[in-house]
Scaffold this motif. Structure first.
Motif, PDB file in Angstrom:
ATOM      1  N   ALA A  80       0.853  -1.192   0.000  1.00 45.21           N
ATOM      2  CA  ALA A  80       0.000   0.000   0.000  1.00 45.21           C
ATOM      3  C   ALA A  80       0.888   1.241   0.000  1.00 45.21           C
ATOM      4  N   PRO A  81       0.714   2.138  -0.984  1.00 40.90           N
ATOM      5  CA  PRO A  81       1.559   3.338  -1.026  1.00 40.90           C
ATOM      6  C   PRO A  81       1.240   4.296   0.117  1.00 40.90           C
ATOM      7  N   ALA A  82       2.266   4.969   0.592  1.00 39.22           N
ATOM      8  CA  ALA A  82       2.058   6.010   1.588  1.00 39.22           C
ATOM      9  C   ALA A  82       1.379   7.217   0.968  1.00 39.22           C
ATOM     10  N   LEU A  83       1.647   7.446  -0.307  1.00 41.20           N
ATOM     11  CA  LEU A  83       1.055   8.564  -1.053  1.00 41.20           C
ATOM     12  C   LEU A  83       0.773   8.114  -2.471  1.00 41.20           C
ATOM     13  N   GLN A  84      -0.301   8.633  -3.049  1.00 41.26           N
ATOM     14  CA  GLN A  84      -0.614   8.328  -4.438  1.00 41.26           C
ATOM     15  C   GLN A  84      -1.344   9.512  -5.053  1.00 41.26           C
ATOM     16  N   LYS A  85      -0.987   9.849  -6.294  1.00 41.42           N
ATOM     17  CA  LYS A  85      -1.637  10.975  -6.963  1.00 41.42           C
ATOM     18  C   LYS A  85      -1.545  10.777  -8.473  1.00 41.42           C
ATOM     19  N   GLN A  86      -2.651  11.054  -9.165  1.00 43.44           N
ATOM     20  CA  GLN A  86      -2.660  11.050 -10.614  1.00 43.44           C
ATOM     21  C   GLN A  86      -2.287  12.449 -11.081  1.00 43.44           C
ATOM     22  N   VAL A  87      -1.211  12.557 -11.832  1.00 47.72           N
ATOM     23  CA  VAL A  87      -0.705  13.859 -12.263  1.00 47.72           C
ATOM     24  C   VAL A  87      -0.778  13.958 -13.777  1.00 47.72           C
ATOM     25  N   GLN A  88      -1.441  14.990 -14.273  1.00 45.01           N
ATOM     26  CA  GLN A  88      -1.531  15.249 -15.706  1.00 45.01           C
ATOM     27  C   GLN A  88      -0.456  16.264 -16.083  1.00 45.01           C
ATOM     28  N   VAL A  89       0.449  15.863 -16.957  1.00 44.68           N
ATOM     29  CA  VAL A  89       1.568  16.721 -17.328  1.00 44.68           C
ATOM     30  C   VAL A  89       1.416  17.161 -18.784  1.00 44.68           C
ATOM     31  N   PRO A  90       1.164  18.451 -19.032  1.00 46.75           N
ATOM     32  CA  PRO A  90       1.025  18.941 -20.405  1.00 46.75           C
ATOM     33  C   PRO A  90       2.383  19.216 -21.037  1.00 46.75           C
ATOM     34  N   GLY A  91       2.446  19.097 -22.365  1.00 47.89           N
ATOM     35  CA  GLY A  91       3.686  19.382 -23.070  1.00 47.89           C
ATOM     36  C   GLY A  91       4.132  20.816 -22.847  1.00 47.89           C
ATOM     37  N   GLY A  92       5.415  21.014 -22.636  1.00 47.71           N
ATOM     38  CA  GLY A  92       5.976  22.346 -22.449  1.00 47.71           C
ATOM     39  C   GLY A  92       5.970  22.833 -21.025  1.00 47.71           C
ATOM     40  N   ALA A  93       5.338  22.107 -20.106  1.00 46.52           N
ATOM     41  CA  ALA A  93       5.257  22.563 -18.724  1.00 46.52           C
ATOM     42  C   ALA A  93       6.610  22.435 -18.030  1.00 46.52           C
ATOM     43  N   ASN A  94       6.863  23.332 -17.100  1.00 52.43           N
ATOM     44  CA  ASN A  94       7.978  23.214 -16.174  1.00 52.43           C
ATOM     45  C   ASN A  94       7.342  23.072 -14.792  1.00 52.43           C
ATOM     46  N   ALA A  95       7.512  21.933 -14.163  1.00 52.18           N
ATOM     47  CA  ALA A  95       6.741  21.645 -12.953  1.00 52.18           C
ATOM     48  C   ALA A  95       7.604  20.992 -11.884  1.00 52.18           C
ATOM     49  N   THR A  96       7.132  21.093 -10.648  1.00 54.18           N
ATOM     50  CA  THR A  96       7.774  20.412  -9.524  1.00 54.18           C
ATOM     51  C   THR A  96       6.718  19.644  -8.744  1.00 54.18           C
ATOM     52  N   LEU A  97       6.972  18.366  -8.507  1.00 56.03           N
ATOM     53  CA  LEU A  97       6.105  17.518  -7.705  1.00 56.03           C
ATOM     54  C   LEU A  97       6.717  17.436  -6.309  1.00 56.03           C
ATOM     55  N   VAL A  98       5.909  17.733  -5.289  1.00 58.00           N
ATOM     56  CA  VAL A  98       6.421  17.813  -3.919  1.00 58.00           C
ATOM     57  C   VAL A  98       5.695  16.816  -3.021  1.00 58.00           C
ATOM     58  N   ALA A  99       6.448  15.932  -2.383  1.00 54.89           N
ATOM     59  CA  ALA A  99       5.922  15.094  -1.307  1.00 54.89           C
ATOM     60  C   ALA A  99       6.185  15.844  -0.011  1.00 54.89           C
ATOM     61  N   HIS A 100       5.119  16.140   0.749  1.00 53.22           N
ATOM     62  CA  HIS A 100       5.282  16.994   1.924  1.00 53.22           C
ATOM     63  C   HIS A 100       4.200  16.712   2.939  1.00 53.22           C
ATOM     64  N   LEU A 101       4.249  17.422   4.044  1.00 55.27           N
ATOM     65  CA  LEU A 101       3.221  17.320   5.069  1.00 55.27           C
ATOM     66  C   LEU A 101       2.160  18.383   4.860  1.00 55.27           C
ATOM     67  N   GLY A 102       0.890  17.999   5.071  1.00 56.53           N
ATOM     68  CA  GLY A 102      -0.182  18.973   5.042  1.00 56.53           C
ATOM     69  C   GLY A 102      -0.178  19.794   6.322  1.00 56.53           C
ATOM     70  N   ALA A 103      -1.080  20.763   6.399  1.00 51.58           N
ATOM     71  CA  ALA A 103      -1.141  21.626   7.579  1.00 51.58           C
ATOM     72  C   ALA A 103      -1.401  20.826   8.852  1.00 51.58           C
ATOM     73  N   ASP A 104      -2.113  19.686   8.714  1.00 51.00           N
ATOM     74  CA  ASP A 104      -2.421  18.861   9.883  1.00 51.00           C
ATOM     75  C   ASP A 104      -1.370  17.794  10.146  1.00 51.00           C
ATOM     76  N   GLY A 105      -0.291  17.778   9.364  1.00 56.03           N
ATOM     77  CA  GLY A 105       0.780  16.818   9.564  1.00 56.03           C
ATOM     78  C   GLY A 105       0.662  15.539   8.767  1.00 56.03           C
ATOM     79  N   SER A 106      -0.419  15.375   7.998  1.00 51.49           N
ATOM     80  CA  SER A 106      -0.567  14.173   7.182  1.00 51.49           C
ATOM     81  C   SER A 106       0.209  14.328   5.875  1.00 51.49           C
ATOM     82  N   PRO A 107       0.801  13.240   5.361  1.00 50.17           N
ATOM     83  CA  PRO A 107       1.571  13.333   4.118  1.00 50.17           C
ATOM     84  C   PRO A 107       0.671  13.580   2.913  1.00 50.17           C
ATOM     85  N   MET A 108       1.194  14.306   1.945  1.00 48.44           N
ATOM     86  CA  MET A 108       0.433  14.598   0.734  1.00 48.44           C
ATOM     87  C   MET A 108       1.380  14.881  -0.416  1.00 48.44           C
ATOM     88  N   LEU A 109       0.829  14.848  -1.637  1.00 48.69           N
ATOM     89  CA  LEU A 109       1.563  15.192  -2.849  1.00 48.69           C
ATOM     90  C   LEU A 109       0.935  16.433  -3.466  1.00 48.69           C
TER      91      LEU A 109
END
Length: 268
Positions: A80-109
């Protein structure tokens, strides 16, 4: 240990690419303290033994939809993954994906699009991203709040005169310093992106800086400064947003008047 060269999203399965042409440029930041992870995209391991505080070099990525899964070290890909997210990446984008803590301390992407709109001569862009388990904050430049009430997982950005500033992060509406102060050298034509990550309760708050270069609006601009240093910063000047920003993360630009400046706060 993680090596930046092991990040090879461009080698992901061919079926990930959709009808969009071109490639994106993607970086990944691990902002969850105390947790070594393995990162998978569409079932393929991309980042083994990914250490907290690590930011990958930008890598080319075919446009398309990616199923990102983050596992505790050596627990993937069938657990079971600790985090999972479907990410749509368009051509030409410059992006950063961040694994981090939410305001309540739970992990998120969270997926952020990096603003690469040309910058006026003599100017630099600053982007601040709140990805920490911490309350709302203000970002000050030379002691003056310029980004106010920034909450997790939002960002604020603005264009400023290139050069040195002293910056810090305070609890919103107060002078209580949470991070900094630090000197930040803002280079002309560069977007300096600062991430505040970690946990206030666990006393693991930290900063990570990313630099996007090559956004001079015209030849012959006024040179100012050298490469940006790790710190936090902010100031005014509303900047444009690429038209494809909605393709990666739903966002609405909200103008915020602060201290005589106008900055753009991106709500996610």
């Amino acid at each position: 240990m993680f090596c930046a060269s092991t990040f090879a999203l461009g080698a992901a399965p061919a079926q990930a690419a959709d009808q969009e042409n071109g490639q994106a440029t993607v970086s990944v930041l691990h902002g969850i303290p105390g947790l070594t992870v393995d990162v998978y995209a569409n079932g393929q391991q991309l980042l083994p033994d990914f250490q907290p505080g690590t930011l990958t070099d930008p890598q080319p990525l075919p446009a398309g939809s990616y199923d990102i899964k983050v596992f505790k070290d050596n627990e993937g890909p069938n657990g079971a993954p600790a985090l999972q997210k479907q990410v749509q990446v368009p051509g030409g984008a410059n992006a950063t994906l961040v694994a981090h803590l939410g305001a309540d301390g739970s992990p998120m992407l969270s997926a952020f699009v990096n603003d690469t709109v040309p910058i006026a001569a003599g100017k630099a862009r600053v982007t601040v991203r709140h990805v920490a388990a911490a309350p709302a904050v203000d970002v000050r430049a030379n002691g003056t709040p310029v980004f106010s009430n920034l909450t997790n997982p939002k960002e604020a950005k603005g264009d400023v005169d290139a050069g040195m500033i002293k910056a810090d992060v305070t609890l919103a509406g107060s002078s209580t310093v949470a991070l900094g102060p630090a000197d930040l050298n803002l280079t002309e034509g560069t977007n300096t992106i600062v991430y505040a990550y970690g946990s206030a309760n666990d006393k693991t708050l930290a900063l990570k800086t990313q630099s996007i270069t090559g956004m001079h609006s015209a030849p012959g601009g006024v040179p100012a400064g050298e490469s940006g240093a790790a710190a936090t910063a902010g100031a005014g000047g509303e900047s444009g947003t690429p038209g494809w920003v909605i393709g990666l993360a739903a966002a609405g630009a909200v103008g915020v008047a602060v201290g005589g400046y106008r900055v753009a706060a991106m709500r996610r």
